[in-house]
Design a protein around this motif. Structure first.
Motif, PDB file in Angstrom:
ATOM      1  N   ILE A  95       0.878  -1.194   0.111  1.00  0.00           N
ATOM      2  CA  ILE A  95      -0.076  -0.055  -0.035  1.00  0.00           C
ATOM      3  C   ILE A  95       0.822   1.203   0.198  1.00  0.00           C
ATOM      4  O   ILE A  95       0.337   2.306  -0.212  1.00  0.00           O
ATOM      5  N   ARG A  96       2.183   0.953   0.357  1.00  0.00           N
ATOM      6  CA  ARG A  96       2.842   2.413   0.207  1.00  0.00           C
ATOM      7  C   ARG A  96       3.676   2.384  -1.151  1.00  0.00           C
ATOM      8  O   ARG A  96       4.691   3.424  -1.256  1.00  0.00           O
ATOM      9  N   GLY A  97       3.421   1.476  -2.152  1.00  0.00           N
ATOM     10  CA  GLY A  97       4.265   1.741  -3.351  1.00  0.00           C
ATOM     11  C   GLY A  97       3.698   2.638  -4.165  1.00  0.00           C
ATOM     12  O   GLY A  97       2.494   3.306  -4.101  1.00  0.00           O
ATOM     13  N   PRO A  98       4.344   3.020  -5.491  1.00  0.00           N
ATOM     14  CA  PRO A  98       3.912   4.344  -6.228  1.00  0.00           C
ATOM     15  C   PRO A  98       2.460   4.222  -6.879  1.00  0.00           C
ATOM     16  O   PRO A  98       1.863   4.909  -7.096  1.00  0.00           O
ATOM     17  N   GLU A  99       2.212   2.800  -7.153  1.00  0.00           N
ATOM     18  CA  GLU A  99       0.788   2.640  -7.809  1.00  0.00           C
ATOM     19  C   GLU A  99      -0.246   3.020  -7.008  1.00  0.00           C
ATOM     20  O   GLU A  99      -1.265   3.687  -7.461  1.00  0.00           O
ATOM     21  N   VAL A 100      -0.264   2.542  -5.705  1.00  0.00           N
ATOM     22  CA  VAL A 100      -1.150   2.838  -4.788  1.00  0.00           C
ATOM     23  C   VAL A 100      -1.508   4.475  -4.477  1.00  0.00           C
ATOM     24  O   VAL A 100      -2.201   4.976  -4.397  1.00  0.00           O
ATOM     25  N   THR A 101      -0.242   5.034  -4.429  1.00  0.00           N
ATOM     26  CA  THR A 101       0.032   6.319  -3.973  1.00  0.00           C
ATOM     27  C   THR A 101      -0.329   7.323  -5.067  1.00  0.00           C
ATOM     28  O   THR A 101      -1.274   8.321  -4.854  1.00  0.00           O
ATOM     29  N   GLY A 102      -0.350   6.848  -6.603  1.00  0.00           N
ATOM     30  CA  GLY A 102      -0.994   7.571  -7.524  1.00  0.00           C
ATOM     31  C   GLY A 102      -2.366   7.403  -7.562  1.00  0.00           C
ATOM     32  O   GLY A 102      -2.969   8.376  -8.394  1.00  0.00           O
ATOM     33  N   ALA A 103      -3.050   6.333  -6.830  1.00  0.00           N
ATOM     34  CA  ALA A 103      -4.439   6.296  -7.456  1.00  0.00           C
ATOM     35  C   ALA A 103      -5.146   6.548  -6.052  1.00  0.00           C
ATOM     36  O   ALA A 103      -6.665   6.594  -6.077  1.00  0.00           O
ATOM     37  N   VAL A 104      -4.787   6.670  -4.798  1.00  0.00           N
ATOM     38  CA  VAL A 104      -5.473   6.726  -3.596  1.00  0.00           C
ATOM     39  C   VAL A 104      -6.392   7.902  -3.262  1.00  0.00           C
ATOM     40  O   VAL A 104      -7.384   7.860  -2.783  1.00  0.00           O
ATOM     41  N   SER A 105      -5.983   9.082  -4.141  1.00  0.00           N
ATOM     42  CA  SER A 105      -6.632  10.219  -3.889  1.00  0.00           C
ATOM     43  C   SER A 105      -8.282  10.232  -4.691  1.00  0.00           C
ATOM     44  O   SER A 105      -9.378  10.600  -4.337  1.00  0.00           O
ATOM     45  N   ALA A 106      -8.036   9.131  -5.851  1.00  0.00           N
ATOM     46  CA  ALA A 106      -9.264   9.201  -6.594  1.00  0.00           C
ATOM     47  C   ALA A 106     -10.071   8.153  -5.866  1.00  0.00           C
ATOM     48  O   ALA A 106     -11.456   8.367  -5.876  1.00  0.00           O
ATOM     49  N   VAL A 107      -9.650   7.283  -5.342  1.00  0.00           N
ATOM     50  CA  VAL A 107     -10.541   6.262  -4.551  1.00  0.00           C
ATOM     51  C   VAL A 107     -11.027   6.714  -3.396  1.00  0.00           C
ATOM     52  O   VAL A 107     -12.312   6.724  -2.968  1.00  0.00           O
ATOM     53  N   ALA A 108     -10.238   7.598  -2.667  1.00  0.00           N
ATOM     54  CA  ALA A 108     -10.661   8.243  -1.302  1.00  0.00           C
ATOM     55  C   ALA A 108     -11.771   9.222  -1.564  1.00  0.00           C
ATOM     56  O   ALA A 108     -12.248   9.794  -0.595  1.00  0.00           O
ATOM     57  N   ALA A 109     -12.102   9.657  -2.767  1.00  0.00           N
ATOM     58  CA  ALA A 109     -12.965  10.730  -3.241  1.00  0.00           C
ATOM     59  C   ALA A 109     -14.272  10.362  -3.340  1.00  0.00           C
ATOM     60  O   ALA A 109     -15.241  10.866  -3.689  1.00  0.00           O
ATOM     61  N   VAL A 110     -14.449   9.012  -3.650  1.00  0.00           N
ATOM     62  CA  VAL A 110     -15.726   8.250  -3.565  1.00  0.00           C
ATOM     63  C   VAL A 110     -16.469   8.121  -2.346  1.00  0.00           C
ATOM     64  O   VAL A 110     -15.967   7.781  -1.545  1.00  0.00           O
ATOM     65  N   PRO A 111     -17.604   8.925  -2.547  1.00  0.00           N
ATOM     66  CA  PRO A 111     -18.415   8.831  -1.382  1.00  0.00           C
ATOM     67  C   PRO A 111     -18.996   7.700  -0.597  1.00  0.00           C
ATOM     68  O   PRO A 111     -18.655   7.633   0.664  1.00  0.00           O
ATOM     69  N   ALA A 112     -19.223   6.556  -1.316  1.00  0.00           N
ATOM     70  CA  ALA A 112     -19.375   5.217  -0.807  1.00  0.00           C
ATOM     71  C   ALA A 112     -18.135   4.843   0.187  1.00  0.00           C
ATOM     72  O   ALA A 112     -18.331   4.027   1.173  1.00  0.00           O
ATOM     73  N   VAL A 113     -17.001   5.009  -0.473  1.00  0.00           N
ATOM     74  CA  VAL A 113     -15.880   4.512   0.246  1.00  0.00           C
ATOM     75  C   VAL A 113     -15.366   5.310   1.398  1.00  0.00           C
ATOM     76  O   VAL A 113     -15.259   4.682   2.550  1.00  0.00           O
ATOM     77  N   ARG A 114     -15.820   6.782   1.477  1.00  0.00           N
ATOM     78  CA  ARG A 114     -15.581   7.455   2.685  1.00  0.00           C
ATOM     79  C   ARG A 114     -16.647   7.158   3.640  1.00  0.00           C
ATOM     80  O   ARG A 114     -16.299   7.043   5.087  1.00  0.00           O
ATOM     81  N   ALA A 115     -18.015   7.190   3.146  1.00  0.00           N
ATOM     82  CA  ALA A 115     -18.949   6.578   4.318  1.00  0.00           C
ATOM     83  C   ALA A 115     -18.614   5.409   4.828  1.00  0.00           C
ATOM     84  O   ALA A 115     -18.585   5.464   6.188  1.00  0.00           O
ATOM     85  N   LEU A 116     -18.091   4.285   4.255  1.00  0.00           N
ATOM     86  CA  LEU A 116     -17.756   3.034   4.660  1.00  0.00           C
ATOM     87  C   LEU A 116     -16.566   3.258   5.801  1.00  0.00           C
ATOM     88  O   LEU A 116     -16.618   2.758   6.899  1.00  0.00           O
ATOM     89  N   LEU A 117     -15.515   3.835   5.454  1.00  0.00           N
ATOM     90  CA  LEU A 117     -14.497   3.797   6.204  1.00  0.00           C
ATOM     91  C   LEU A 117     -14.268   4.944   7.546  1.00  0.00           C
ATOM     92  O   LEU A 117     -13.870   4.551   8.410  1.00  0.00           O
ATOM     93  N   VAL A 118     -15.254   5.842   7.121  1.00  0.00           N
ATOM     94  CA  VAL A 118     -15.445   6.918   8.337  1.00  0.00           C
ATOM     95  C   VAL A 118     -16.327   6.080   9.418  1.00  0.00           C
ATOM     96  O   VAL A 118     -16.060   6.251  10.663  1.00  0.00           O
ATOM     97  N   ALA A 119     -17.169   5.280   9.210  1.00  0.00           N
ATOM     98  CA  ALA A 119     -17.863   4.546  10.208  1.00  0.00           C
ATOM     99  C   ALA A 119     -17.278   3.611  10.717  1.00  0.00           C
ATOM    100  O   ALA A 119     -17.074   3.444  11.940  1.00  0.00           O
ATOM    101  N   ARG A 120     -16.326   2.905  10.000  1.00  0.00           N
ATOM    102  CA  ARG A 120     -15.444   1.849  10.723  1.00  0.00           C
ATOM    103  C   ARG A 120     -14.394   2.608  11.591  1.00  0.00           C
ATOM    104  O   ARG A 120     -14.181   1.918  13.070  1.00  0.00           O
ATOM    105  N   GLN A 121     -13.702   3.812  11.044  1.00  0.00           N
ATOM    106  CA  GLN A 121     -12.816   4.586  12.055  1.00  0.00           C
ATOM    107  C   GLN A 121     -13.483   4.801  13.261  1.00  0.00           C
ATOM    108  O   GLN A 121     -13.019   4.862  14.297  1.00  0.00           O
ATOM    109  N   ARG A 122     -15.016   5.355  13.258  1.00  0.00           N
ATOM    110  CA  ARG A 122     -15.391   5.718  14.575  1.00  0.00           C
ATOM    111  C   ARG A 122     -15.681   4.695  15.349  1.00  0.00           C
ATOM    112  O   ARG A 122     -15.439   4.547  16.406  1.00  0.00           O
ATOM    113  N   GLU A 123     -16.099   3.235  14.963  1.00  0.00           N
ATOM    114  CA  GLU A 123     -15.952   2.257  15.672  1.00  0.00           C
ATOM    115  C   GLU A 123     -14.611   1.905  16.563  1.00  0.00           C
ATOM    116  O   GLU A 123     -14.708   1.491  17.701  1.00  0.00           O
TER     117      GLU A 123
END
Length: 226
Positions: A95-123
């Protein structure tokens, strides 16, 4: 680490751009407080790794969200050595490699992904009780009731120098990538990178890690939660 976690609630939210010192400061602060540590960025990177592995189009928000919902993501909270697994596969290095680094902002911008992970983080925060959480939307979104909210920053040159030293890559290339990611993360529609109104801003350009940690412990002592 269970036996080393002290009693009493203490939630510290550490936000800021890449290269500001969030990870090192947060881990060291958590260890000193006898608290847990959560790297929310690693969670987004893990989902990104899974999305890339699946082969779905990064521009297809529905497909990206479906991958995020279906994978089993586990992340440790021991500041001395946490691990990240996706469907039972350890992905700490991947997950620290260049491929993931180059794509993570796009994935993190997806509302469904954020909703899922924010809920998990709060737990995870609720379960831990005492925890230092680092990311880009912790104080404003994930833990708005944190005992201490900190926004770490540093000059662009300092951030690029630190990150290039960690990754052993060219400083100029690193600076360009950091600028790209900060631009994407600060302009996304959902939960953009921003400083919480009640966060303490701390410029780490001229400060060492121990100095920053001492300053934060001082702020916690003032609040009676250290």
């Amino acid at each position: 680490m269970e036996e080393n976690v002290r009693a009493g609630r203490c939630v510290v939210a550490v936000d800021g751009p890449s290269g500001s010192g969030k990870s090192t400061v947060s881990r060291r602060l958590a260890a000193g407080l006898g608290a847990r540590y959560l790297d929310t960025g690693a969670m987004y990177r893990a989902i990104t790794w899974a999305v890339l592995r699946s082969g779905v189009d990064l521009a297809d928000a529905a497909a990206v969200g479906k991958v995020a919902e279906e994978v089993e993501l586990r992340i440790g909270t021991d500041p001395q050595g946490y691990g990240v697994t996706v469907d039972g596969v350890t992905v700490d290095r991947e997950i620290r490699g260049p491929e993931v680094t180059g794509a993570v902002s796009a994935v993190a911008a997806v509302p469904a992904v954020r909703a899922l992970l924010v809920a998990r983080q709060r737990e995870l925060i609720t379960h831990a009780g005492r925890i230092v959480v680092e990311g880009r939307d912790i104080g404003a979104v994930v833990a708005p009731d944190a005992d201490l909210k900190v926004y770490l920053t540093a000059s662009e040159a300092a951030r690029a120098r630190r990150r290039s030293a960690e990754d052993a890559v060219d400083v100029a290339a690193t600076a360009a990538d950091l600028a790209r990611r900060d631009r994407l993360d600060s302009t996304r529609t959902v939960d953009p990178l921003r400083q919480s109104a009640d966060a303490v801003e701390l410029d780490t350009t001229e400060l060492g890690i121990d100095e920053v940690v001492d300053l934060l412990r001082g702020l916690l002592t003032e609040r009676g939660v250290a």
